[in-house]
Design an enzyme around this catalytic site. Structure first.
Site, short mmCIF file in Angstrom:
data_model
loop_
_atom_site.label_atom_id
_atom_site.label_comp_id
_atom_site.label_asym_id
_atom_site.label_seq_id
_atom_site.Cartn_x
_atom_site.Cartn_y
_atom_site.Cartn_z
N HIS A 77 55.00 56.46 -27.59
CA HIS A 77 55.30 55.00 -28.13
C HIS A 77 55.97 54.22 -27.09
CE1 HIS A 77 56.63 56.94 -32.15
NE2 HIS A 77 56.50 57.95 -31.73
N GLU A 95 56.69 63.80 -36.40
CA GLU A 95 56.25 63.23 -37.77
C GLU A 95 54.74 63.44 -37.96
OE1 GLU A 95 57.09 59.15 -38.70
OE2 GLU A 95 55.45 59.11 -39.91
N ASP A 133 52.82 50.35 -34.19
CA ASP A 133 53.63 51.49 -35.17
C ASP A 133 53.63 50.73 -36.60
OD1 ASP A 133 55.46 54.27 -34.45
OD2 ASP A 133 55.66 53.04 -36.48
N ILE A 134 53.43 51.45 -37.58
CA ILE A 134 53.67 50.92 -39.19
C ILE A 134 55.22 50.65 -39.35
CG2 ILE A 134 53.62 52.92 -40.21
CD1 ILE A 134 51.44 51.64 -42.18
N HIS A 146 51.07 61.35 -28.85
CA HIS A 146 50.99 60.07 -28.58
C HIS A 146 52.35 59.57 -27.89
CE1 HIS A 146 53.15 61.07 -32.36
NE2 HIS A 146 53.97 60.10 -32.16
P1 AMP Z 1 56.48 60.85 -34.18
O1 AMP Z 1 55.43 61.92 -34.56
O2 AMP Z 1 57.76 61.27 -34.58
O3 AMP Z 1 56.54 60.45 -32.63
O4 AMP Z 1 56.45 59.39 -34.96
C1 AMP Z 1 55.18 59.19 -35.32
C2 AMP Z 1 55.13 57.40 -35.54
O5 AMP Z 1 53.95 57.19 -36.11
C3 AMP Z 1 56.45 56.86 -36.53
O6 AMP Z 1 56.69 55.85 -35.58
C4 AMP Z 1 55.44 56.20 -37.61
O7 AMP Z 1 56.05 55.09 -38.02
C5 AMP Z 1 54.16 56.06 -37.03
N1 AMP Z 1 53.10 55.82 -38.03
C6 AMP Z 1 52.75 56.85 -38.82
N2 AMP Z 1 51.67 56.51 -39.84
C7 AMP Z 1 51.38 55.43 -39.20
C8 AMP Z 1 49.92 54.61 -39.26
N3 AMP Z 1 49.28 54.82 -40.58
N4 AMP Z 1 49.92 53.45 -38.66
C9 AMP Z 1 50.91 53.10 -37.58
N5 AMP Z 1 51.76 53.99 -37.11
C10 AMP Z 1 51.94 55.16 -38.09
#
Ligand code: AMP
Length: 132
Positions: free
Chosen positions: A95, A88, A29-30, A93
């Site tokens: 985590h 987001e 995760d970024i 996905h």
């Molecule tokens: P959620 O959709 O709420 O489960 O969270 C989306 C996750 O994706 C967040 O923890 C972000 O930090 C992560 N994220 C968003 N863009 C990227 C990226 N380009 N590379 C890695 N992680 C990402």
């Protein structure tokens, strides 16, 4: 429009990839909430996790299990926790969150600072232990 995760899958956006199979990709995760915070993403673009077809969800959890074990061996947390949120990025996905202490906050947004060098190191170490 393609999600940011589809762009990563297509190779249009870089990521710290720890594993890839025909149907999944896993990368750091970024904005990690713990060192080693990893996302496991089915390549098929489906928004809501609970809309995944049964077989794909089962495979997603199998891949998540393999990667969680690799995280455990690499980073030695107490255990690895799981969050499914998707508020987001509208692309299903999982985590995987290494938990290093009993009272660690496991909530997205509670970010920790992990340097680029450390991200690269962690990615390599986890990738080396994943057998998919
Ligand atoms: P959620 O959709 O709420 O489960 O969270 C989306 C996750 O994706 C967040 O923890 C972000 O930090 C992560 N994220 C968003 N863009 C990227 C990226 N380009 N590379 C890695 N992680 C990402």
């Amino acid at each position: 429009m393609a999600t940011i995760f589809s762009k990563i899958i297509e190779g249009d956006i870089p990521c710290h990839k720890v594993a890839e199979t025909d149907n999944h990709i896993a990368f750091l995760d970024i904005n990690p909430i713990a060192e080693g915070h990893t996302l496991v993403v089915p390549k098929k673009e489906i928004d809501y996790f609970f809309d995944l077809p049964d077989a794909l969800m089962e495979e997603t959890m199998d891949v998540s299990k393999t990667i969680a074990k690799a995280i455990d061996e690499t980073l030695n947390p107490l255990r690895t926790g799981v969050i499914v949120q998707g508020l987001e990025v509208p692309h299903a996905h999982v985590h995987l969150i290494p938990l290093y202490k009993e009272n660690q906050v496991m909530a997205l947004g509670h970010n920790v600072n992990v340097s680029e060098d450390r991200m690269l190191e962690i990615k390599k170490q986890i990738a080396a232990r994943v057998d998919l």
